[in-house]
Design a protein around this motif. Sequence first.
Motif, short mmCIF file in Angstrom:
data_model
loop_
_atom_site.label_atom_id
_atom_site.label_comp_id
_atom_site.label_asym_id
_atom_site.label_seq_id
_atom_site.Cartn_x
_atom_site.Cartn_y
_atom_site.Cartn_z
N PHE A 21 0.83 -1.21 0.00
CA PHE A 21 0.00 0.00 0.00
C PHE A 21 0.87 1.26 0.00
CE2 PHE A 21 -1.87 3.20 2.97
CZ PHE A 21 -2.83 3.72 2.10
N TYR A 44 -7.89 -8.04 6.11
CA TYR A 44 -6.94 -7.58 5.10
C TYR A 44 -6.83 -8.64 4.01
CZ TYR A 44 -3.17 -4.27 3.94
OH TYR A 44 -2.41 -3.29 3.36
N ALA A 57 -6.23 -5.06 -0.13
CA ALA A 57 -7.42 -4.24 0.14
C ALA A 57 -7.86 -4.58 1.56
CB ALA A 57 -8.53 -4.51 -0.86
N SER A 59 -10.05 -3.24 5.36
CA SER A 59 -11.19 -2.46 5.85
C SER A 59 -11.26 -2.57 7.37
CB SER A 59 -12.51 -2.95 5.23
OG SER A 59 -12.80 -4.27 5.65
N VAL A 77 -13.21 1.10 4.06
CA VAL A 77 -12.25 0.46 3.16
C VAL A 77 -10.99 1.32 3.05
CG1 VAL A 77 -11.85 -0.25 0.76
CG2 VAL A 77 -14.05 -0.72 1.89
N VAL A 80 -5.76 0.17 0.04
CA VAL A 80 -5.95 -0.48 -1.26
C VAL A 80 -4.80 -0.10 -2.18
CG1 VAL A 80 -7.46 -0.72 -3.26
CG2 VAL A 80 -8.45 -0.40 -0.97
N LEU A 92 -6.73 -5.48 -9.02
CA LEU A 92 -7.57 -4.60 -8.21
C LEU A 92 -9.03 -4.99 -8.33
CD1 LEU A 92 -7.90 -2.10 -6.41
CD2 LEU A 92 -8.09 -0.72 -8.49
N ILE A 96 -11.37 -6.03 -5.11
CA ILE A 96 -12.56 -5.30 -4.69
C ILE A 96 -13.80 -6.18 -4.77
CG2 ILE A 96 -14.05 -3.34 -5.21
CD1 ILE A 96 -11.39 -2.58 -3.93
N GLN A 99 -13.65 -8.39 -1.82
CA GLN A 99 -13.91 -7.62 -0.60
C GLN A 99 -15.39 -7.32 -0.44
OE1 GLN A 99 -12.72 -3.38 -0.30
NE2 GLN A 99 -11.57 -4.00 1.51
N TYR A 121 -13.26 4.06 -8.61
CA TYR A 121 -14.18 3.27 -7.80
C TYR A 121 -15.64 3.26 -8.25
CZ TYR A 121 -10.28 2.59 -4.70
OH TYR A 121 -9.06 2.22 -4.18
#
Length: 399
Positions: A21, A44, A57, A59, A77, A80, A92, A96, A99, A121
Motif C-alpha cells: 500500500f 486484510y 485491500a 477495511s 475500506v 488499497v 484490483l 474489490i 472484498q 471506484y
Amino acid sequence: MSVEIRTLKTSEEVNAGFRVFLRAMVGLPLGDVDAVEVTDPGRYLGALDDTDVVGGADSYGSWLVVPGGARVPHAAVTHVGVLPTHRRQRILSRLIARQLADIAERGEVVASLRASEAVIYERFGYGVASSAQSARVVLRRAALRPEVPPGGRIRLVDAAADTALLAGIHDQAVWPGAIGRPAGWWKLQELLRKTHPVSQYVVVHSTDGVDDGYAAYHPEDTVGWFTSTEKTVSVTDFVALTDSARAGLWRHLLSLDLVDVLVFESVALDDALPLAVVDRRAVELGPVRDETWLRLVDVEAALRARVFGDGDSVVLEVNDALLPANNGRFEVTPKSVTRTSVPADLSVGVETLAAAYLGGTRWQHLAATGRVGVHDPDAARRLDELFGTASLPFSGTVF
C-alpha cells in the motif's frame, strides 16, 4: 504463476500488504509501522504472486450515521493498492469484488472509502456521497457576531494520554455521514504523532460538566514562527456534538494569541462558520473536494435504515453488476421501503443511488446529467423531496 486472492493470515503477510500500500501510494511518509497494530484481524485481503504479496485491500469494521440518526454496520475500506509491477492485470478488480462479497457476508450494510484517484471506484459501485472543503480564517478580521452563543468550558488535554476521552466524544456523533472510528484508526493517529512530532494542542469543550466536543490543532512552520508575518495554525480535527460546543470551540480558536491565520483542514459544505463572524470575508472557503465514496452493500437494508421526507412515493429500479442481490425495484414512500414488481418510475445504477443516499446529491441534477433512466418525468423531483435532508452529509474522518 496465477495470482491468488485470499485473506492475509500472518503478521508478516499483513505487514507485506501494508508495505505494498505504501509503495503504491508513492508519497505516504508513514515510516516504520507495525500494520498488525492498526488493522482489524481477518479483514486484510491480499493478492499473492507465489508467496509475494503484490496487492491488497483492507477495511475496518465501523458504523455510518444515515439521515434520521440511525447507525448502520459499515466497512471503512482502506489500504488499497497494487504494486506497479503487477498493474493492468485485473488484480484490483478481483480484490474489490472479493472484498464486497466478504463485506456482504459479514452483514455490513454499506462500505465507504477515500479515493486517491477519482476515476477508479465508480465501476465498483461507489459514488460520491459527501464532499468537504477547507476554511481559511484571517483572525484580525474574524470577530464573532454578538448573537453567537457563549459556549461552555474549555480545557487543554494531552492527545496521547487522553485518546480514550476523544474517542468517547466522537463515538457520540449523530450527524449524517459520520463514521465510527475503530481502535486501529486511533492507534494509527498515535503512531503518526510519534513518527512526525509537531506541537499539537487538543482542547475539550464541556457544557454543564458534560464533554461535548474537541478540537486538535498545530502550528505550521515552527522554525520560522517568530519571524513570520502570517503565523498559521491548522485545525486537523473538529468535533462538536452540540451548538454550545461548536460556539465554544470557535471562540477558543479565533482568540488564539500570536496567530494570524487559522486553517480548518476540512469542514462541511454548509458549515455555519461564515455566518458566525461579523465580516464574512474573513472566512475564505477552499475548493470543494470529494470526501465519502459510498457503496451500498445491501440496498434494501440501507434504504430502510434512513428516514425519508414527505412526498409522493417513487418506484426505483436498481442495477448492481457486482452484488446481484441488490437488483430489483423498490417502492420508496415517506414511511416505508418495499420490493415491488410494478413498473419503475426511475432506474439507476447502484453507484448513482449511493451518491444520492445521504442527501448530498440532488436527483434532479443526476437526471439532468443523464445518470438515471427516467420513465416518469416527475420522479426526480419527488425523490428530491423524499431524500432531502436538513444538513449536508459530512464525515470529517480520513482513513
